[in-house]
Design an enzyme around this catalytic site. Structure first.
Site, PDB file in Angstrom:
ATOM      1  N   HIS A   1      16.067  37.261  34.280  1.00  0.00           N
ATOM      2  CA  HIS A   1      15.838  36.728  32.933  1.00  0.00           C
ATOM      3  C   HIS A   1      16.622  37.497  31.871  1.00  0.00           C
ATOM      4  O   HIS A   1      16.824  36.984  30.781  1.00  0.00           O
ATOM      5  CB  HIS A   1      14.342  36.615  32.613  1.00  0.00           C
TER       6      HIS A   1
ATOM      7  N   ASP B   1      13.036  38.514  40.329  1.00  0.00           N
ATOM      8  CA  ASP B   1      13.636  38.526  38.993  1.00  0.00           C
ATOM      9  C   ASP B   1      14.739  39.593  38.874  1.00  0.00           C
ATOM     10  O   ASP B   1      14.567  40.621  38.230  1.00  0.00           O
ATOM     11  CB  ASP B   1      12.534  38.763  37.951  1.00  0.00           C
TER      12      ASP B   1
ATOM     13  N   SER C   1      12.268  45.234  30.488  1.00  0.00           N
ATOM     14  CA  SER C   1      12.739  44.327  31.520  1.00  0.00           C
ATOM     15  C   SER C   1      14.032  44.850  32.096  1.00  0.00           C
ATOM     16  O   SER C   1      14.942  45.217  31.351  1.00  0.00           O
ATOM     17  CB  SER C   1      12.976  42.943  30.944  1.00  0.00           C
TER      18      SER C   1
HETATM   19  N1  ARG Z   1       7.296  37.987  30.646  1.00  0.00           N
HETATM   20  C1  ARG Z   1       8.541  38.630  30.967  1.00  0.00           C
HETATM   21  C2  ARG Z   1       9.105  39.246  29.693  1.00  0.00           C
HETATM   22  O1  ARG Z   1       8.399  39.422  28.762  1.00  0.00           O
HETATM   23  C3  ARG Z   1       9.486  37.695  31.626  1.00  0.00           C
HETATM   24  C4  ARG Z   1      10.063  36.637  30.758  1.00  0.00           C
HETATM   25  C5  ARG Z   1      11.046  35.702  31.390  1.00  0.00           C
HETATM   26  N2  ARG Z   1      10.451  34.715  32.244  1.00  0.00           N
HETATM   27  C6  ARG Z   1      10.016  33.502  31.838  1.00  0.00           C
HETATM   28  N3  ARG Z   1       9.453  32.722  32.725  1.00  0.00           N
HETATM   29  N4  ARG Z   1      10.121  33.048  30.607  1.00  0.00           N
HETATM   30  O2  ARG Z   1      10.186  39.153  29.264  1.00  0.00           O
HETATM   31  N1  GLU Z   2       9.566  40.789  30.425  1.00  0.00           N
HETATM   32  C1  GLU Z   2       9.660  41.767  29.397  1.00  0.00           C
HETATM   33  C2  GLU Z   2      11.051  41.935  28.832  1.00  0.00           C
HETATM   34  O1  GLU Z   2      11.845  41.072  28.823  1.00  0.00           O
HETATM   35  C3  GLU Z   2       9.206  43.092  29.891  1.00  0.00           C
HETATM   36  C4  GLU Z   2       7.866  42.992  30.286  1.00  0.00           C
HETATM   37  C5  GLU Z   2       6.934  43.304  29.198  1.00  0.00           C
HETATM   38  O2  GLU Z   2       7.004  42.865  28.044  1.00  0.00           O
HETATM   39  O3  GLU Z   2       6.107  44.057  29.629  1.00  0.00           O
HETATM   40  O4  GLU Z   2      11.396  42.916  28.286  1.00  0.00           O
END
Ligand code: ARG
Ligand code: GLU
Length: 672
Positions: free
Chosen positions: A84, A206, A608
């Site tokens: 991502h 990921d 991330s």
């Molecule tokens: N929750 C994770 C973060 O905060 C992954 C985000 C990307 N994935 C998604 N399905 N949108 O960035």
């Molecule tokens: N998915 C998040 C990011 O893109 C990191 C995970 C989080 O926020 O803990 O930075």
């Protein structure tokens, strides 16, 4: 009496609990935590983590793009981050004919690696406490400029820690020739999609693979076919042994934004005003984007990154509201503040602090709300942005990049919905007159939007070059940006105009008063270390979540009918044949491939792609998310429940090797 005891008990627990694995520490000051880290299983020294004289782990960690982390895993510039995090770059390289998002991509030689225009990675060269220098009268800008002149590709910034009680200089070296080496298909890299996002158990692979290139002198250089793979001072060895419950883990990366010290009034606003408004607005936007995506494969690709970005925070905020309520953060903070106020009462320099802060929040809440409303409704509309960019003379290459992912009708639908919401939610007296007049002239918000979208030259890449300032989209954009309350923009609730200045003294006072509490500076996209261990947790009464998942879980979720759960055939085949090669292990009671794991590291957005490192300094996973019970940890970290989610490095290697057929990449890594 009972009640009083309960309050005291809760207060004691609050401060005890925060002793656990909470905290994001500055690498140059990590020696203060080393004893604790070693007691948890860390085998290296503070200098192994951060050293300015010798290569250290920090030289293997980068700020990837504008807000992710990546790590170097070979002597030839090979870099791992999240799928991502590479998403924008992968999407830009994708088209209906070469759909790398859907099918993945693997360069089979260096020559096949794909340059990613605009993508940069930055290494931290050094950091320095400049509080004293600034206090002695040295100029901020002079310090920054001198540091930036130290080397090729250098840039520098001074960041506040503890709300300005300390200032640090950060000197970075930025590389701008970064190439895509490989990515799994979305059915691995984004497996579970937005449905599984922020959720455990998780089965997302990921990760994506890039390579950093440099000039022949190993210095940063603009893209050139003559550039060569960058030789980092340090790269991370990769552990093929894996990790299990209780093992030490540390995360090294760039957490973006936390607000652990804000007062109860701010948390109340987050949970009861701000998050609910933003969730409602994004629900509307997502409905429109999803419908467009479902109607046309081209739109599915064009809006993939936008959908993911909008959905990510939208879902996080929902978990955050639940978490804040579950923990009773507002009431706990009120109690904490009451006790602080009692202590401060006879100290003239602190006695009035909380009252001043409360009064400032009362004055500023509406302003901040207005800023957030603009930011979530009118500012993101793309047609007006296109008009503005064209008028500002953006080059045709840049414009082409935006148009590639732009759809006039989808944006029109978004504009109608968002202008109507803006009109409905704008506080009394804050509707700009120029906007009200235009809506009035056209009869309704919808009619005004139709007029803009029917008549603007920004509607297509072909016509945009002829745009003038009286173009309806340009005019709309001007009205919006003229009235956008940018002076109230803030990174979070501790940073608001007129409030920010109180937090410095407040934190200083807290440190004097609450001696047991381990204070760490809020995250601000500077390099941090957090440590903990691999651990499951109790999700709900009687419902324990194990710390790892395996390929079995992917197969269990397999459903060709659902886009997010359509397992790639190659994985199904490997599972059916139990053909895991060297990557098969006995786990959770069966022979399988490990996929993701949980740990107690304190993380935030920006972490991330961060390396998860074991006690010997080896890479064991790549961080990519937090669990549903952790989404409030930017406001309050709950050591009982908060877990970060990583993709197990063994799954990464398995996918590169057995699914991607790019095992040659493993040869340049240092596998242990
Ligand atoms: N929750 C994770 C973060 O905060 C992954 C985000 C990307 N994935 C998604 N399905 N949108 O960035
Ligand atoms: N998915 C998040 C990011 O893109 C990191 C995970 C989080 O926020 O803990 O930075």
């Amino acid at each position: 009496m009972m009640k009083k005891m309960l309050v005291l008990l809760a207060a004691a627990m609050f401060s005890l609990e925060s002793m656990a694995d909470e905290g994001m520490w500055l690498p140059s000051l990590i020696s203060s935590r080393i004893k604790e880290m070693r007691s948890k299983g860390f085998r290296l020294t503070a200098k192994d983590i951060y050293d300015i004289n010798k290569a250290s782990l920090k030289d293997a960690v980068v700020l990837f793009g504008g807000g992710c982390t990546g790590e170097l895993v070979s002597a030839e510039g090979l870099l791992l981050t999240n799928h991502h995090c590479g998403y924008d770059a992968i999407q830009r390289l994708s088209s209906v004919e070469h759909d790398y998002l859907t099918y993945g991509f693997w360069a089979m030689s260096r020559a096949e690696e794909l340059p990613c225009e605009g993508l940069t990675v930055s290494f931290l060269v050094r950091m320095e406490d400049v509080t004293g220098r600034l206090a002695a009268g040295e100029e901020r800008k002079a310090i920054i400029d001198a540091a930036a002149a130290e080397g090729k590709g250098y840039y520098a910034s001074i960041e506040d820690m503890y709300y300005g009680n300390q200032q640090f200089l950060f000197v970075y070296r930025r590389f701008s020739d970064v190439r895509l080496v490989g990515t799994p298909p979305s059915s691995i890299g984004k497996f579970g999609g937005d449905t599984d996002n922020w959720i455990w158990p998780r089965h997302t692979g990921d990760f994506s693979v890039f390579r950093v290139y440099a000039g022949k002198d190993n210095q940063p250089a603009a893209y050139s076919p003559d550039n060569v793979p960058y030789k980092p001072a340090r790269h991370l060895p990769v552990s093929t042994k894996g990790v299990g419950e209780g093992d030490f883990t540390m995360i090294y990366g760039f957490p973006g934004n936390t607000q652990e010290y804000v007062i109860s009034d701010a948390v109340d606003y987050i949970a009861n005003v701000s998050d609910p408004m933003k969730i409602a607005l994004r629900t509307k936007r997502l409905d429109i984007i999803s419908a467009a995506q479902a109607s046309d494969p081209k739109l599915r690709i064009q809006y993939a990154a936008k959908h993911a970005a909008v959905a990510n925070a939208w879902k996080k905020w929902q978990g955050e509201v639940l978490g804040i309520k579950r923990l009773g953060t507002v009431d706990k903070k009120r109690d904490y503040e009451r006790r602080f106020a009692a202590w401060a009462a006879d100290k003239p320099q602190y006695a009035g602090l909380l009252d001043s802060m409360r009064a400032a929040y009362a004055r500023q809440e509406e302003n901040y709300y207005l800023y957030e409303l603009y930011a979530e409704t009118l500012m993101p509309l793309e047609l007006p942005q296109m008009a503005e960019r064209a008028l500002k003379g953006q080059g045709s290459n840049t414009m082409a990049r935006y148009y590639k992912d732009f759809d006039l009708e989808t944006d029109r639908a978004l504009a109608k919905a968002m202008l109507a919401e803006f009109e409905k939610r704008v506080p009394d007296g804050r509707m700009p007159q120029a906007l009200a007049e235009r809506i009035e002239r056209h009869g309704s918000t919808d009619a005004y939007i139709d007029y803009i979208y029917d008549n603007s030259l920004a509607g297509s890449e072909e016509s945009v070059a002829g745009i003038t300032a009286d173009d309806p989209a340009a005019d709309f954009r001007k009205v919006v940006t003229d009235n956008y309350p940018r002076e109230y923009r803030a990174r979070n609730l501790s940073d608001l105009k007129d409030i920010k200045r109180w937090y410095g003294p407040y934190l200083k006072a807290l440190m004097e008063w609450d001696k047991e509490r381990p204070f760490y500076p809020d995250a601000n996209l500077t390099l941090r270390v957090a440590y903990g261990s691999v651990a499951g947790y109790e999700y709900a009464d009687g419902e324990y979540h194990r710390c790892n998942t395996t390929l079995e879980g992917i197969i269990a979720k397999d459903n060709p009918e659902i886009y997010d759960y359509d397992v790639p055939q190659a994985l199904r085949d490997a599972w059916a044949a139990k053909d895991y090669g060297r990557w098969g292990v006995e786990l959770n009671g069966h022979m399988s491939v490990p996929v993701c794991f949980l740990a107690t590291n304190h993380t935030s957005g920006g972490n991330s792609g961060s390396p998860i490192i074991n006690g010997r300094g080896e890479l064991v996973g790549i961080n990519f998310d937090r669990t549903w019970r952790s989404t409030m940890s930017d406001v309050e970290f709950d050591p009982e429940k908060c877990r970060n989610i990583s993709v197990d490095i063994r799954y990464v290697l398995f996918v590169i090797d057995r699914i991607g057929g790019a095992s040659y990449l493993l040869d340049e890594m240092t596998l242990r």
